[in-house]
Design a protein around this motif. Structure first.
Motif, short mmCIF file in Angstrom:
data_model
loop_
_atom_site.label_atom_id
_atom_site.label_comp_id
_atom_site.label_asym_id
_atom_site.label_seq_id
_atom_site.Cartn_x
_atom_site.Cartn_y
_atom_site.Cartn_z
N PRO A 2 0.81 -1.16 0.20
CA PRO A 2 0.12 0.08 -0.02
C PRO A 2 0.79 1.25 0.13
N GLU A 3 0.52 2.22 -0.83
CA GLU A 3 1.19 3.42 -1.02
C GLU A 3 1.37 4.21 0.39
N ALA A 4 0.20 4.24 1.04
CA ALA A 4 0.05 5.00 2.32
C ALA A 4 1.05 4.27 3.37
N VAL B 233 4.15 2.86 2.49
CA VAL B 233 5.50 3.15 1.89
C VAL B 233 5.77 4.83 2.11
N GLN B 234 4.79 5.68 2.18
CA GLN B 234 5.06 6.95 2.56
C GLN B 234 5.11 7.23 3.88
#
Length: 304
Positions: free
Chosen positions: A3-5, A7-8
Motif C-alpha cells: 500500500p502506498e500509504a 510506503v509514504q
C-alpha cells in the motif's frame, strides 16, 4: 502490492534507511509465502510498522506480517510463543532475520469499535489479566528504561518551560522512582490499546502487535487508557469518565487502581513533552496537533 500509504508513512518515519527495504519488500513477501506454503486470501493491509497479507495455510486462515527491521519489533514473536494462543493470536511461523511472522487470523474489527465504553474497559482488563504471565528470559525490562524516562522528563522541563505544571512533572518523577525501578517479572504487552485487541471465533478477544517486555502489567493499563481519552473527549466531565474507566479496567484486570493511575499520569506527562517535540502519528503539526496537545494536557491534570 505494498500500500502506498504504508510506503509514504515508512519513508517519513524512517527516512532513506527504509528505501532499500521497501524496494525489497515484495520479494521478501513472495519468498515467505512460498516457503511457508501460503496462498493469498485478500488485499494487503498494513499497520504502522508492517504489512499484513491475509493467507490460507494448512492450519487455517492466517496472516503474514512483515515489519520494518527495528529494535522495537524484535520481541513480538517471543511474546506470542510465551502466550501460546492464550489471550493472543497463535504464532505459526517466524523468521527473525526478516522480521516476519505467520499468525492465526483474527477478525478485522477491533475492541474500540464497540459502542459501550464500560464493556471496552472490562474486556480489556480481563484480557490483560490473562496476558500477565511469568515473562520468558531475554525480554527487555521496563525497569531498565527508568533512568532514561527521568532524564527525558527533566529535559522536557528545560525545552518547554511552563508547558506542564511543575507539580505534575514532580509527580511523574515520583512514579518513575516508586514504580519504574522495581517491577515484577511478568510479561507486558507494551502497546496494549483497543486497536490491538481483535475479536475471534476461538476466543472473544485476542491481543495482537505486542512489543514484548518484562515489567508491571499496570503499565499496560495506562497504555490502554491513554487513547481512550480521544473516545471520551466529548464527555461532559472527562476526568470523571476517565476515572470510571480506570475503576472498571483495574477491577477486571485485578490490578491496584493507584498503580494504574500512577503509570497513566507518567505516560500523560511523557506524551505532553513528546507531542511538543515530535508531534503524534496522527498529527505532526497544525490545528489537529494543537487539539491533541490540549487533550493530553487535560490528561495530565485528570490523573493527578
Amino acid at each position: 502490492m505494498i500500500p502506498e500509504a504504508f510506503v509514504q508513512g515508512t519513508l517519513a518515519r524512517e527516512g532513506e534507511s527504509a528505501t532499500r527495504w521497501l524496494t525489497e519488500l515484495p520479494t521478501i513477501v513472495e519468498g515467505l509465502l512460498s516457503r511457508w506454503d501460503c496462498t493469498r486470501d485478500g488485499e494487503v493491509t498494513h499497520g504502522r510498522v508492517g504489512v499484513i497479507v491475509p493467507v490460507q495455510h494448512a492450519r487455517g486462515p492466517a496472516v503474514l506480517k512483515v515489519s520494518f527491521p527495528h529494535p522495537g519489533n524484535v520481541h513480538e514473536p517471543d511474546a506470542f510463543v510465551a502466550w501460546n494462543g492464550c489471550g493472543a493470536v497463535r504464532l505459526y511461523e517466524r523468521d527473525d532475520e526478516q522480521f516476519a511472522i505467520l499468525l492465526e487470523r483474527a477478525q478485522p474489527s477491533t475492541l474500540g469499535e464497540l459502542g459501550d465504553g464500560d464493556e471496552i474497559a472490562v474486556a480489556a482488563g480481563q484480557l490483560s489479566r490473562r496476558l500477565a504471565i511469568p515473562a520468558p528470559g531475554g525480554l527487555p525490562r521496563l525497569a531498565d528504561q527508568a533512568d532514561r524516562w527521568a532524564e527525558e522528563l527533566r529535559q522536557g522541563v528545560v525545552d518547554f518551560p511552563g508547558a506542564v505544571p511543575k507539580a505534575s512533572v514532580d509527580t511523574a518523577l515520583a512514579v518513575v522512582g516508586e514504580l519504574g525501578r522495581d517491577q515484577p517479572d511478568l510479561l507486558v504487552h507494551g502497546d496494549f490499546h483497543q486497536r490491538n485487541i481483535l475479536p475471534s471465533a476461538r476466543e472473544p478477544w485476542l491481543a495482537v502487535d505486542p512489543k514484548g517486555c518484562t515489567g508491571d502489567p499496570a503499565y499496560d493499563g495506562a497504555t490502554f487508557l491513554k487513547p481512550r481519552a480521544l473516545a471520551l473527549s466529548s464527555s461532559a466531565d472527562l476526568t470523571k469518565a476517565l476515572h470510571h474507566e480506570l475503576d472498571l479496567y483495574a477491577g477486571a484486570a485485578e490490578l491496584d487502581r493507584e498503580r494504574v493511575r500512577g503509570w497513566a499520569h507518567l505516560q500523560a506527562v511523557q506524551a505532553a513533552f513528546h507531542g511538543r517535540r515530535h508531534g503524534f502519528g496522527r498529527a505532526r503539526g497544525g490545528p489537529e496537533l494543537d487539539r491533541i496537545l490540549a487533550l493530553v494536557d487535560q490528561l495530565v491534570v485528570s490523573w493527578c
